[in-house]
Write an enzyme that holds these catalytic residues in place. Structure first.
Site, PDB file in Angstrom:
ATOM      1  N   GLU A 104     -59.056  60.576  21.307  1.00  0.00           N
ATOM      2  CA  GLU A 104     -59.185  61.113  19.962  1.00  0.00           C
ATOM      3  C   GLU A 104     -60.286  62.177  19.877  1.00  0.00           C
ATOM      4  O   GLU A 104     -60.119  63.196  19.203  1.00  0.00           O
ATOM      5  CB  GLU A 104     -59.509  59.963  19.014  1.00  0.00           C
ATOM      6  CG  GLU A 104     -59.420  60.307  17.562  1.00  0.00           C
ATOM      7  CD  GLU A 104     -59.623  59.050  16.721  1.00  0.00           C
ATOM      8  OE1 GLU A 104     -58.936  58.051  16.971  1.00  0.00           O
ATOM      9  OE2 GLU A 104     -60.490  59.079  15.829  1.00  0.00           O
ATOM     10  N   ASP A 105     -61.378  61.956  20.549  1.00  0.00           N
ATOM     11  CA  ASP A 105     -62.568  62.779  20.313  1.00  0.00           C
ATOM     12  C   ASP A 105     -63.008  63.657  21.482  1.00  0.00           C
ATOM     13  O   ASP A 105     -63.985  64.380  21.363  1.00  0.00           O
ATOM     14  CB  ASP A 105     -63.760  61.875  19.938  1.00  0.00           C
ATOM     15  CG  ASP A 105     -63.538  61.165  18.614  1.00  0.00           C
ATOM     16  OD1 ASP A 105     -62.754  61.693  17.804  1.00  0.00           O
ATOM     17  OD2 ASP A 105     -64.117  60.094  18.403  1.00  0.00           O
TER      18      ASP A 105
END
Ligand code: MN
Length: 587
Positions: A104-105
């Protein structure tokens, strides 16, 4: 009064926890060493190398990123893995926890994750990865929750990781603005606490509830903290109670461990508020854990009731009638020494473990018989399977989330039908039972007996009712002559499953006169279902409109009608949609 908290050390107070979190220092090279030690204390043969490797990659990928608190980002996945290690989860879960925010990051992709750590880890990480707001817009949050639930249907560890993730985020919520604190704490209370309860993981539920209280009712939290810290003679009194109980139990020749069993702050607060008590309501409580068969619990109960007079109406047998999350124990309240009310929980070691760890018990104490364990686990996840059933028929994620919230908010009742236990939302009716038994029974039901007496199909049922469904004496197999459901049933049925089935019947039986508007709806639903198979959804029509234009349709509606008429397979459209909008590999 709810006594269902598990055994274990008292919740030390959130402020203490926060302080211990802040004491983490970025230079602590042994951070992963603590994790490995915790994990190996429970699973002695565990693969430490996998944990170190996962930590290395996570640390590398998150390098330079900071938490809102200013700490290095890696402190978060590490803390989540530590929570899961303490819960007793397996190595795969801990590896996935260390990597849970990388996709996600960071630049790390699911493909790389799959290659480096295998499909199982990649599946778990994908399950907790949020959908992109850019593509999913306002529906992103609802779509994310739906994806997580669908993923958990195949591997419940997705949900367990999500819960641990939230426990840590709640513990470190202080770094956020007041508005986001309230928003996150409320969302936790609405969805994650009840999910945790359904999975029976009391260990995490206590943490989540106390953190919610801390952020939503700070004054109440402070008052209860003050009360718990300053109870005169509390420890001495509990020791005396436990000592007397041990003597009485030994006299009855039951092997037990007796321990004080304090409540967590949230329970104290709830009982105080619910009972209208001006001071925090927190009666002394002990737990008796029996080392022996289930029947010893009743012997132990006899010993306790022989020692101290029981309070009328306060005995509950959750062994004979387990709670919905399969919690089992005997609960009683007695008049103890100095005429004070004392609450007593009685359970076997196995019940104690199940109460404390819930679904995680299967990972903490792996059984030799893996097939049996899988069957038991499936039994405990009946609730999740039910949700998965009706989610398939809810095209929009926001609707699904609404149903899920409703389902989680409702208390559940258990009734008996056709000799089996059926779990339904409180207020459910015989029609809900009929559809729970089977679609055919639902469609043909004309009456019901509740506890042996005829009752209206709309009669709200009570816990423990025995239901007999009366079905129409039609020509068997001739579905056209079956009367089918009545529209007014939609006004009183409670379970999403029954609602969907009734709607489905009307859709099926209206097909000959189907309107264009309905075809548009049907086409949309077909695409929605096909997307579901990839755990995807659409926040807006924009990607579909673009696709319709590319395929040469004058407008989106025409494309949807073609899908409804099966001229264009929904699957083909969905493949193109995903290829069109998705940069990331999907599984
Ligand atoms: Mn996270």
């Amino acid at each position: 009064v709810d006594l269902d908290a598990g055994l274990g050390p008292a919740y030390g107070g959130l402020t203490q926890r926060l302080r211990s979190m802040l004491s983490w220092s970025g230079s602590s090279a042994d951070a992963v060493g603590t994790l490995v030690r915790t994990h190996r204390a429970i699973h002695s043969g565990a693969d430490a190398a996998a944990l170190r490797r996962a930590y290395g990659i996570a640390e590398d990928k998150h390098r330079g990123q900071l938490r809102k608190s200013g700490e290095p980002y890696i402190t978060h996945p590490l803390a989540v893995a530590q929570i899961l290690a303490e819960l007793g989860m397996d190595t795969i879960t801990l590896v996935a926890a260390l990597l849970h925010d990388t996709v996600e990051d960071t630049t790390y992709t699911l493909e790389a994750l799959d290659r480096d750590f295998g499909a199982e880890v990649a599946y778990l990480v994908d399950g907790v990865t949020k959908f992109d707001k850019v593509f999913y817009g306002q529906d992103a949050e609802a779509e994310t929750i739906r994806k997580m639930i669908i993923s958990a249907g195949r591997d419940v560890r997705v949900l367990i990781i999500k819960l641990a993730d939230r426990v840590h985020n709640m513990r470190t919520l202080d770094a956020r603005s007041a508005a986001s604190r309230r928003r996150i704490a409320s969302a936790t209370q609405d969805v994650l606490v009840p999910l945790c309860d359904r999975l029976g993981v009391q260990l995490l539920k206590r943490d989540l509830e106390d953190a919610v209280l801390f952020h939503l009712e700070p004054e109440a939290y402070a008052r209860i903290h003050e009360h718990v810290q300053n109870r005169p003679d509390w420890t001495a009194y509990l020791d005396e109670v436990a000592g007397q109980a041990r003597v009485a139990l030994r006299r009855q020749k039951v092997d037990t461990t007796v321990r004080p069993r304090p409540r967590h702050y949230y329970t104290i607060w709830k009982d105080t508020v619910a009972g209208g008590h001006p001071v925090p309501f927190d009666p002394p409580r002990i737990a008796v854990v029996v080392d022996g068969p289930e029947t010893d619990c009743y012997t132990a109960l006899g010993a306790i009731h022989g020692l101290w007079r029981p309070v009328a109406g306060r005995f509950k047998d959750f062994i004979a009638s387990p709670k919905n999350n399969l919690y089992r124990s005997l609960h009683t309240t007695v008049i103890g020494p100095q005429e004070r009310s004392v609450e007593v929980l009685i359970r076997t070691e196995a019940m104690h473990r199940a109460a404390e760890y819930g679904i995680a018990v299967y990972y903490r104490f792996p059984k030799a018989n893996a097939a049996q364990a899988a069957a038991d686990r499936a039994d405990e996840l009946a609730w999740l399977r039910r949700v998965l059933d009706w989610q398939q028929e809810t095209p929009r994620a926001t609707e699904f989330l609404e149903s899920l919230r409703g389902d989680l908010a409702e208390s559940q009742i258990q009734v008996i039908a056709e000799g089996r236990t059926v779990m339904l939302p409180a207020g459910a009716t015989p029609v809900d039972v009929a559809y729970e038994l089977s679609t055919e029974i639902g469609d043909c039901c004309v009456g019901a007996k509740v506890n042996g007496r005829y009752a209206p199909l709309s009669a709200p049922l009570d816990e423990g009712d025995v239901i007999e469904i009366v079905i129409e004496d039609g020509t068997p197999g001739d579905s056209d002559s079956a009367r089918g459901p009545l529209r007014e049933w939609l006004d009183f049925v409670k379970s999403p499953h029954a609602q969907m089935q009734i709607n489905r019947w009307f859709t099926d039986h209206n097909e000959p006169t189907i309107t264009i508007a309905n075809k548009v709806k049907l086409g949309r639903a077909a695409i929605g279902l096909a997307l579901r198979r990839y755990s995807r959804g659409l926040a807006s029509d924009a990607p579909l409109r673009q696709l319709a234009a590319e395929l040469g349709y004058p407008d989106l509606e025409t494309l949807l009608v073609s899908v409804a008429d099966r001229k264009v397979p929904a699957d083909t459209l969905v493949d193109r949609l995903i290829a069109q909008v998705d940069q990331r590999p999907q599984r």
